[in-house]
Design an enzyme around this catalytic site. Structure first.
Site, PDB file in Angstrom:
ATOM      1  N   ARG A  75       0.867  -1.179   0.000  1.00 40.46           N
ATOM      2  CA  ARG A  75       0.000   0.000   0.000  1.00 40.46           C
ATOM      3  C   ARG A  75       0.906   1.232   0.000  1.00 40.46           C
ATOM      4  O   ARG A  75       2.119   1.130   0.138  1.00 40.46           O
ATOM      5  CB  ARG A  75      -1.028   0.018   1.125  1.00 40.46           C
ATOM      6  CG  ARG A  75      -0.687  -0.552   2.454  1.00 40.46           C
ATOM      7  CD  ARG A  75       0.321   0.203   3.284  1.00 40.46           C
ATOM      8  NE  ARG A  75       0.092   1.639   3.336  1.00 40.46           N
ATOM      9  CZ  ARG A  75       1.022   2.522   3.571  1.00 40.46           C
ATOM     10  NH1 ARG A  75       2.294   2.143   3.749  1.00 40.46           N
ATOM     11  NH2 ARG A  75       0.770   3.797   3.633  1.00 40.46           N
ATOM     12  N   GLY A  76       0.267   2.424  -0.157  1.00 38.25           N
ATOM     13  CA  GLY A  76       1.048   3.647  -0.334  1.00 38.25           C
ATOM     14  C   GLY A  76       1.129   3.900  -1.832  1.00 38.25           C
ATOM     15  O   GLY A  76       1.456   2.978  -2.605  1.00 38.25           O
ATOM     16  N   ALA A  77       0.802   5.130  -2.229  1.00 34.66           N
ATOM     17  CA  ALA A  77       0.612   5.422  -3.655  1.00 34.66           C
ATOM     18  C   ALA A  77       1.776   4.968  -4.565  1.00 34.66           C
ATOM     19  O   ALA A  77       1.551   4.219  -5.526  1.00 34.66           O
ATOM     20  CB  ALA A  77       0.296   6.908  -3.827  1.00 34.66           C
ATOM     21  N   ARG A 106      -7.557  -0.419  -6.567  1.00 33.93           N
ATOM     22  CA  ARG A 106      -7.846   0.688  -5.643  1.00 33.93           C
ATOM     23  C   ARG A 106      -8.004   1.960  -6.482  1.00 33.93           C
ATOM     24  O   ARG A 106      -7.186   2.222  -7.367  1.00 33.93           O
ATOM     25  CB  ARG A 106      -6.719   0.840  -4.604  1.00 33.93           C
ATOM     26  CG  ARG A 106      -6.586  -0.396  -3.708  1.00 33.93           C
ATOM     27  CD  ARG A 106      -5.642  -0.135  -2.541  1.00 33.93           C
ATOM     28  NE  ARG A 106      -6.241   0.757  -1.562  1.00 33.93           N
ATOM     29  CZ  ARG A 106      -5.566   1.315  -0.566  1.00 33.93           C
ATOM     30  NH1 ARG A 106      -4.267   1.083  -0.433  1.00 33.93           N
ATOM     31  NH2 ARG A 106      -6.169   2.117   0.298  1.00 33.93           N
ATOM     32  N   GLN A 140      -1.856   2.550   9.850  1.00 32.24           N
ATOM     33  CA  GLN A 140      -0.580   2.646   9.126  1.00 32.24           C
ATOM     34  C   GLN A 140       0.457   3.449   9.920  1.00 32.24           C
ATOM     35  O   GLN A 140       1.661   3.253   9.754  1.00 32.24           O
ATOM     36  CB  GLN A 140      -0.785   3.317   7.761  1.00 32.24           C
ATOM     37  CG  GLN A 140      -1.563   2.498   6.758  1.00 32.24           C
ATOM     38  CD  GLN A 140      -3.030   2.832   6.791  1.00 32.24           C
ATOM     39  OE1 GLN A 140      -3.571   3.220   7.813  1.00 32.24           O
ATOM     40  NE2 GLN A 140      -3.700   2.691   5.663  1.00 32.24           N
ATOM     41  N   ASP A 190      -2.074  10.915  -2.192  1.00 32.99           N
ATOM     42  CA  ASP A 190      -2.471   9.856  -3.129  1.00 32.99           C
ATOM     43  C   ASP A 190      -2.829  10.426  -4.484  1.00 32.99           C
ATOM     44  O   ASP A 190      -2.759   9.735  -5.502  1.00 32.99           O
ATOM     45  CB  ASP A 190      -3.640   9.064  -2.555  1.00 32.99           C
ATOM     46  CG  ASP A 190      -3.142   8.193  -1.413  1.00 32.99           C
ATOM     47  OD1 ASP A 190      -3.049   8.711  -0.289  1.00 32.99           O
ATOM     48  OD2 ASP A 190      -2.796   7.031  -1.678  1.00 32.99           O
ATOM     49  N   ASN A 232      -5.481  12.355   0.611  1.00 29.53           N
ATOM     50  CA  ASN A 232      -4.525  11.577   1.395  1.00 29.53           C
ATOM     51  C   ASN A 232      -5.312  10.808   2.455  1.00 29.53           C
ATOM     52  O   ASN A 232      -6.545  10.941   2.543  1.00 29.53           O
ATOM     53  CB  ASN A 232      -3.456  12.476   2.028  1.00 29.53           C
ATOM     54  CG  ASN A 232      -2.302  11.666   2.609  1.00 29.53           C
ATOM     55  OD1 ASN A 232      -1.751  10.796   1.933  1.00 29.53           O
ATOM     56  ND2 ASN A 232      -1.942  11.917   3.857  1.00 29.53           N
ATOM     57  N   LYS A 233      -4.635  10.025   3.233  1.00 29.44           N
ATOM     58  CA  LYS A 233      -5.290   9.165   4.222  1.00 29.44           C
ATOM     59  C   LYS A 233      -6.307   9.926   5.055  1.00 29.44           C
ATOM     60  O   LYS A 233      -6.064  11.059   5.463  1.00 29.44           O
ATOM     61  CB  LYS A 233      -4.209   8.557   5.134  1.00 29.44           C
ATOM     62  CG  LYS A 233      -4.685   7.591   6.193  1.00 29.44           C
ATOM     63  CD  LYS A 233      -5.594   6.507   5.679  1.00 29.44           C
ATOM     64  CE  LYS A 233      -4.991   5.707   4.552  1.00 29.44           C
ATOM     65  NZ  LYS A 233      -6.005   4.923   3.798  1.00 29.44           N
TER      66      LYS A 233
HETATM   67  O1  MRU Z   1      -4.524   3.352   2.180  1.00 27.50           O
HETATM   68  P1  MRU Z   1      -3.036   3.562   2.059  1.00 27.50           P
HETATM   69  O2  MRU Z   1      -2.282   3.028   3.222  1.00 27.50           O
HETATM   70  O3  MRU Z   1      -2.518   3.059   0.734  1.00 27.50           O
HETATM   71  O4  MRU Z   1      -2.868   5.125   2.069  1.00 27.50           O
HETATM   72  C1  MRU Z   1      -1.596   5.678   2.009  1.00 27.50           C
HETATM   73  C2  MRU Z   1      -1.546   7.141   2.126  1.00 27.50           C
HETATM   74  O5  MRU Z   1      -2.539   7.810   2.286  1.00 27.50           O
HETATM   75  C3  MRU Z   1      -0.195   7.772   1.948  1.00 27.50           C
HETATM   76  O6  MRU Z   1      -0.072   8.912   2.707  1.00 27.50           O
HETATM   77  C4  MRU Z   1       0.014   8.128   0.468  1.00 27.50           C
HETATM   78  O7  MRU Z   1      -0.256   7.023  -0.327  1.00 27.50           O
HETATM   79  C5  MRU Z   1       1.381   8.626   0.205  1.00 27.50           C
HETATM   80  S1  MRU Z   1       2.588   7.347   0.272  1.00 27.50           S
HETATM   81  C6  MRU Z   1       4.086   8.005  -0.137  1.00 27.50           C
END
Ligand code: MRU
Length: 353
Positions: free
Chosen positions: A57-59, A100, A206, A247, A257-258
């Protein structure tokens, strides 16, 4: 800008996503912090499932994993004709695309490879396969380079002192180092980071499971807080800057973002705390004008009804948006690998492309 540090001088962690011997290797992020385990995947379906279930996970990490998913298809395809190969390629592309919806890096990476493949339609099958694998590897390597640059750029503009972050935009969320992670690591190296406040980031945790784990692993001084403590910590004057990942950043500077990022941004403004997002160009989607157009993923009710596998609420209805939108008016600056963008974002983001 001269880059003072190499990735290996900034983190002891290995890359989170890799490709070799016709396999995708991932650090399984669902198991951390209990267990550090690298899993290997050999089908497109397995990669798609790993993205959906957030083993990766993470963009930027999602983008790289999807690109490697296409490499996997290319190297394992038994298609005998180009038509057969292309049909399979589009199927793999669709499977990976429908995992996603919010992080634009996923679509950016898949479309980059699709475009390349379509430009080389006339080449031999062997050559097309080689190009796919090479491009996927380039996407991953460029991510590491971009993070290194953002780390150096960000560390120059953030104020010295205590920094608060949300979710995980560290090494685990990217191929290596992180976006926020790179900035924090360079700041730490230079003695500019006094303390890192880490929000636990319910419902998937996270912050607690991943950020606290990876920053502690690299020796960064931190304190973990529950999400509802952030406002009080700011009110007490214990936060000098907030930095989060993204994201998807759109043309006017609004960004997804999250979930919980928006709350922090509003609180930051109230307390006069500078608020930054840091992301590579692959996270910027100039095709959308404002944040309202960003698709927001909704995840399962179980994520909210449980915590660490334990039931914490009765079987009631749940709303579980995985991301929120922070309007650009709350942003001090966007840190990218091509430099820092200040308001007016609508005008200045364009200059990056
Ligand atoms: O749902 P996730 O854990 O994939 O969400 C991640 C985030 O919101 C991060 O802040 C974002 O992807 C940036 S990662 C460098």
């Amino acid at each position: 800008m001269k880059l003072k540090y190499k990735p290996e001088e900034l983190t002891k962690l290995p890359r989170s996503v890799e490709y070799r011997d016709k396999k995708v290797y991932l650090i399984d992020q669902r198991l951390l912090p209990r267990e550090f385990k690298v899993i290997s995947l050999s089908t497109v379906e397995q990669v798609a499932k790993a993205i959906k279930t957030m083993q990766v996970r993470g963009a930027p990490a999602i983008g790289a994993a999807a690109a490697f998913g296409l490499a996997l298809y290319a190297e394992r395809s038994r298609a005998e004709t180009k038509d057969e190969f292309f049909n399979g390629f589009y199927r793999a592309y669709e499977i990976l695309k429908n995992t996603r919806p919010t992080a634009v890096n996923l679509f950016w990476a898949l479309n980059r490879i699709k475009k390349l493949v379509e430009e080389h339609r006339e080449d031999s099958l062997a050559e097309i396969k080689r190009l796919i694998v090479r491009e996927a590897q380039k996407i991953a390597d460029e991510d590491v380079e971009a993070n290194l640059r953002m780390g150096h750029i960000g560390a120059e503009i953030l104020p010295e002192g205590n920094v608060l972050t949300h979710c995980n935009a560290g090494s685990l969320a990217t191929v290596h180092l992180g976006t926020v992670g790179a900035v924090l690591r360079v700041m730490h190296k230079e003695g500019k980071l006094n303390l890192l406040w880490v929000d636990e980031t319910r419902p998937v945790l996270q912050g607690a499971r991943l950020s606290a784990w990876e920053y502690h692993y690299d020796g960064i001084p931190l304190k973990l807080i529950a999400d509802n403590m952030a406002g009080f910590v700011m009110q007490q004057g214990k936060v000098d800057a907030i930095i989060v990942g993204a994201d998807r950043i759109v043309a006017n500077g609004d960004f997804a973002n999250k979930i919980g990022t928006y709350t922090l941004a509003v609180l930051a403004k109230e307390h006069g705390i500078p608020f930054f997002t840091v992301a590579p160009l692959s996270t910027i989607d100039m095709s959308l004008k404002s944040g309202e157009e960003i698709p927001i993923e909704e995840r399962s009710r179980e994520e909210v009804l449980t915590c660490g596998g334990c039931k914490i609420a009765p079987d009631v209805d749940v709303y579980n948006p995985a991301f929120d939108i922070t309007p650009h008016k709350y942003l001090t600056a966007v840190i990218t690998d091509k430099g820092v963008v200040y308001p007016p974002f609508e005008r200045n983001l364009k200059k990056l492309f």
